[in-house]
Enzyme design. Structure first.
Site, PDB file in Angstrom:
ATOM      1  N   HIS A 202       0.847  -1.016   0.134  1.00  0.00           N
ATOM      2  CA  HIS A 202       0.023  -0.160   0.044  1.00  0.00           C
ATOM      3  C   HIS A 202       0.913   1.538   0.015  1.00  0.00           C
ATOM      4  O   HIS A 202       2.245   1.188   0.396  1.00  0.00           O
ATOM      5  CB  HIS A 202      -0.848   0.132   1.019  1.00  0.00           C
ATOM      6  CG  HIS A 202      -1.969  -0.974   1.012  1.00  0.00           C
ATOM      7  ND1 HIS A 202      -2.047  -2.173   1.364  1.00  0.00           N
ATOM      8  CD2 HIS A 202      -3.323  -0.603   0.720  1.00  0.00           C
ATOM      9  CE1 HIS A 202      -3.223  -2.787   1.182  1.00  0.00           C
ATOM     10  NE2 HIS A 202      -4.153  -2.050   0.415  1.00  0.00           N
ATOM     11  N   LYS A 206      -0.741   4.989   4.409  1.00  0.00           N
ATOM     12  CA  LYS A 206      -1.658   4.128   5.021  1.00  0.00           C
ATOM     13  C   LYS A 206      -1.262   3.878   6.696  1.00  0.00           C
ATOM     14  O   LYS A 206      -0.388   3.963   6.905  1.00  0.00           O
ATOM     15  CB  LYS A 206      -1.756   2.808   4.317  1.00  0.00           C
ATOM     16  CG  LYS A 206      -2.618   1.703   4.876  1.00  0.00           C
ATOM     17  CD  LYS A 206      -2.847   0.623   4.028  1.00  0.00           C
ATOM     18  CE  LYS A 206      -3.834  -0.361   4.655  1.00  0.00           C
ATOM     19  NZ  LYS A 206      -5.259   0.233   4.976  1.00  0.00           N
TER      20      LYS A 206
HETATM   21  N1  LIG Z   1     -12.936  -1.045   2.289  1.00  0.00           N
HETATM   22  C1  LIG Z   1     -12.437  -0.563   1.358  1.00  0.00           C
HETATM   23  O1  LIG Z   1     -12.319  -1.028   0.189  1.00  0.00           O
HETATM   24  C2  LIG Z   1     -11.316   0.423   1.526  1.00  0.00           C
HETATM   25  C3  LIG Z   1     -10.948   0.996   2.784  1.00  0.00           C
HETATM   26  N2  LIG Z   1     -10.192   1.871   2.837  1.00  0.00           N
HETATM   27  C4  LIG Z   1      -9.881   2.482   4.119  1.00  0.00           C
HETATM   28  O2  LIG Z   1     -10.672   3.597   4.365  1.00  0.00           O
HETATM   29  C5  LIG Z   1     -10.177   4.498   5.441  1.00  0.00           C
HETATM   30  C6  LIG Z   1      -9.816   5.816   4.780  1.00  0.00           C
HETATM   31  O3  LIG Z   1      -8.761   5.671   3.636  1.00  0.00           O
HETATM   32  P1  LIG Z   1      -8.186   7.009   3.006  1.00  0.00           P
HETATM   33  O4  LIG Z   1      -9.118   7.658   2.223  1.00  0.00           O
HETATM   34  O5  LIG Z   1      -6.958   6.541   2.122  1.00  0.00           O
HETATM   35  O6  LIG Z   1      -7.591   7.608   4.148  1.00  0.00           O
HETATM   36  P2  LIG Z   1      -7.687   9.298   4.225  1.00  0.00           P
HETATM   37  O7  LIG Z   1      -6.845   9.747   5.776  1.00  0.00           O
HETATM   38  O8  LIG Z   1      -7.130  10.063   3.065  1.00  0.00           O
HETATM   39  O9  LIG Z   1      -8.978   9.859   4.650  1.00  0.00           O
HETATM   40  C7  LIG Z   1      -9.736   9.759   5.942  1.00  0.00           C
HETATM   41  C8  LIG Z   1     -10.447  11.035   6.121  1.00  0.00           C
HETATM   42  O10 LIG Z   1     -11.338  10.870   7.157  1.00  0.00           O
HETATM   43  C9  LIG Z   1     -11.401  12.240   7.942  1.00  0.00           C
HETATM   44  N3  LIG Z   1     -11.971  12.051   9.447  1.00  0.00           N
HETATM   45  C10 LIG Z   1     -10.919  12.046  10.547  1.00  0.00           C
HETATM   46  N4  LIG Z   1     -11.822  12.196  11.788  1.00  0.00           N
HETATM   47  C11 LIG Z   1     -13.104  12.177  11.032  1.00  0.00           C
HETATM   48  C12 LIG Z   1     -14.282  12.180  11.723  1.00  0.00           C
HETATM   49  N5  LIG Z   1     -14.398  12.417  13.159  1.00  0.00           N
HETATM   50  N6  LIG Z   1     -15.399  12.716  11.043  1.00  0.00           N
HETATM   51  C13 LIG Z   1     -15.474  12.613   9.738  1.00  0.00           C
HETATM   52  N7  LIG Z   1     -14.325  12.178   8.946  1.00  0.00           N
HETATM   53  C14 LIG Z   1     -13.098  12.338   9.816  1.00  0.00           C
HETATM   54  C15 LIG Z   1      -9.760  12.636   7.734  1.00  0.00           C
HETATM   55  O11 LIG Z   1      -9.816  14.102   8.119  1.00  0.00           O
HETATM   56  P3  LIG Z   1      -8.453  14.434   8.754  1.00  0.00           P
HETATM   57  O12 LIG Z   1      -7.502  14.532   7.440  1.00  0.00           O
HETATM   58  O13 LIG Z   1      -9.003  15.994   9.250  1.00  0.00           O
HETATM   59  O14 LIG Z   1      -8.331  13.722   9.817  1.00  0.00           O
HETATM   60  C16 LIG Z   1      -9.622  12.169   6.219  1.00  0.00           C
HETATM   61  O15 LIG Z   1     -10.220  13.373   5.630  1.00  0.00           O
HETATM   62  C17 LIG Z   1      -8.920   3.718   5.816  1.00  0.00           C
HETATM   63  O16 LIG Z   1      -9.172   2.942   6.846  1.00  0.00           O
HETATM   64  C18 LIG Z   1      -8.647   2.642   4.819  1.00  0.00           C
HETATM   65  O17 LIG Z   1      -7.797   1.674   5.161  1.00  0.00           O
HETATM   66  C19 LIG Z   1      -9.476   2.466   1.961  1.00  0.00           C
HETATM   67  C20 LIG Z   1      -9.620   2.244   0.562  1.00  0.00           C
HETATM   68  C21 LIG Z   1     -10.438   1.002   0.237  1.00  0.00           C
HETATM   69  O1  LIG Z   2      -5.703   2.211   2.882  1.00  0.00           O
HETATM   70  C1  LIG Z   2      -5.843   1.896   1.922  1.00  0.00           C
HETATM   71  O2  LIG Z   2      -5.617   2.435   0.917  1.00  0.00           O
HETATM   72  C2  LIG Z   2      -6.717   0.698   1.856  1.00  0.00           C
HETATM   73  N1  LIG Z   2      -7.261  -0.139   2.733  1.00  0.00           N
HETATM   74  C3  LIG Z   2      -8.050  -1.237   2.605  1.00  0.00           C
HETATM   75  C4  LIG Z   2      -7.466  -2.246   3.706  1.00  0.00           C
HETATM   76  O3  LIG Z   2      -6.928  -1.918   4.491  1.00  0.00           O
HETATM   77  O4  LIG Z   2      -7.692  -3.470   3.344  1.00  0.00           O
HETATM   78  C5  LIG Z   2      -8.418  -1.537   1.303  1.00  0.00           C
HETATM   79  C6  LIG Z   2      -7.360  -1.297   0.229  1.00  0.00           C
HETATM   80  O5  LIG Z   2      -6.701  -2.259   0.050  1.00  0.00           O
HETATM   81  C7  LIG Z   2      -6.869   0.084   0.288  1.00  0.00           C
END
Ligand SMILES: NC(=O)C1=CN([C@@H]2O[C@H](COP(=O)(O)OP(=O)(O)OC[C@H]3O[C@@H](n4cnc5c(N)ncnc54)[C@H](OP(=O)(O)O)[C@@H]3O)[C@@H](O)[C@H]2O)C=CC1
Ligand SMILES: O=C(O)C1=N[C@H](C(=O)O)C[C@H](O)C1
Length: 311
Positions: A202, A206
């Site tokens: 990743h 992450k």
């Molecule tokens: N299930 C799936 O298919 C996938 C899951 N993921 C997961 O999704 C999550 C997010 O990934 P990613 O977008 O890369 O991460 P980012 O850090 O880019 O985005 C997370 C966002 O959540 C915000 N946030 C933090 N606290 C709060 C709150 N209290 N209320 C609302 N928003 C909040 C953050 O804001 P701030 O920057 O101000 O903290 C940030 O903008 C991770 O856990 C990742 O592993 C990712 C890709 C695919």
């Molecule tokens: O943080 C990410 O980017 C992703 N997180 C998810 C995970 O922890 O499995 C899914 C995807 O691989 C991207």
């Protein structure tokens, strides 16, 4: 939308192959610059679905906003963020590189959402669950790295509201999970033994390791093995010989990789490596949107992407 054939009635491997081709032939290739709504699931929606995006300013949140705003069946009504996020007040469409949506980033919980799509942080999950219950809103939850207590809370919430929970919303990843279970069943008793290791790669930003997807791959594979599987995270020092009942996990953090998983099935004399890799984040965003549409008409309960994708 088009109907997708379920593989359940067919012989397993053939069924999956038939299913993936019928699915992909109906799907549209999406790139970050040309947001296109997912088309690979039927849905019977008769009304526009109001979507709130939780974590809307994040890497994933922005792609969900972009794809959802291009979907005629959806309306983005809220873009929820951290109350100290520097971007509060900015328009979610502008931030996501699409047209202005008149939806400002806000920490206020909306009252008009039908479904919340969450890609945020574990620290944001408790409030998200509580607010979805308080507003009787369905929830698609994608955040990984939750605590055991949060998972319990989510399970309790599913008695009250409908929830789709999956560490990967990607079609390819979920299909690969099924394939690796089939491989495990075929190879588990191979003479000489079977060694299973999971390597995930990743982007450098992450926050959690190993990925939620790697852990789910491991759990699903362990379900096909004898009891007593040990989940081993990395190796260092004088570890001794590898034990037969181990699944090993290795987390690589490099550059801007949007997510890649390699499952290694090692035997004496040969091995299989199954690799599934995202080229960009739209596989996750479009999967989450498909889940939201699917969930809109479901009763309270805990569902996953196998349910959504009819696998
Ligand atoms: N299930 C799936 O298919 C996938 C899951 N993921 C997961 O999704 C999550 C997010 O990934 P990613 O977008 O890369 O991460 P980012 O850090 O880019 O985005 C997370 C966002 O959540 C915000 N946030 C933090 N606290 C709060 C709150 N209290 N209320 C609302 N928003 C909040 C953050 O804001 P701030 O920057 O101000 O903290 C940030 O903008 C991770 O856990 C990742 O592993 C990712 C890709 C695919
Ligand atoms: O943080 C990410 O980017 C992703 N997180 C998810 C995970 O922890 O499995 C899914 C995807 O691989 C991207």
């Amino acid at each position: 939308m088009d109907e997708v054939t379920s593989p359940r009635s067919e012989e397993p491997v053939q069924g999956l192959v038939t299913w993936i081709f019928s699915t992909l032939s109906r799907s549209t290739c999406v790139t970050p610059t040309t947001p296109v709504a997912p088309t690979y699931l039927k849905n019977n929606m008769s009304e526009i679905l109001n979507i709130a995006v939780h974590g809307a300013a994040g890497r994933m949140g922005r792609r969900v906003v972009a794809l959802a705003s291009a979907d005629p069946l959806l309306k983005v009504v809220a873009a929820i963020e951290n109350d100290d996020n520097a971007l509060l007040g900015q328009d979610a469409g502008d931030l996501s590189g699409v047209e202005t949506l008149d939806v400002p980033l806000s920490s206020q919980w909306p009252t008009d959402a039908d479904v919340v799509i969450d890609f945020s942080l574990p620290t944001a999950i408790d409030r998200c669950i509580e607010q979805c219950i308080a507003h009787d809103t369905a929830l698609v939850i994608a955040t990984t790295g939750m605590t055991d207590a949060q998972v319990d809370k989510l399970q309790q919430a599913a008695k009250i509201i409908p929830i789709v929970w999956a560490p990967s919303m990607s079609l390819a990843v979920n299909l690969t999970m099924k394939v690796t279970q089939q491989i495990t069943e075929k190879l588990r008793d191979v003479p000489g033994g079977l060694d299973i290791e999971i390597i995930e790669r990743h982007h450098r930003y992450k926050a959690d390791a190993p990925s939620g997807t790697a852990l789910k791959f491991g759990d699903l594979i362990a379900d096909k093995l004898d009891d007593g599987t040990r989940h081993v995270h990395g190796r260092e020092g004088h570890t001794g010989q590898r034990q037969r009942n181990e699944i090993g996990y290795h987390a690589v953090r490099v550059g801007d990789n949007p997510g890649e998983h390699t499952i290694v099935f090692g035997m004496l004399g040969e091995r299989i490596e199954i690799n599934v890799a995202a080229s960009n984040r739209d596989c996750y965003a479009s999967g989450a949107i498909a889940a939201a549409k699917w969930l809109a008409e479901k009763p309270a309960g805990m569902y996953d992407m196998f349910d959504v994708l009819e696998m």
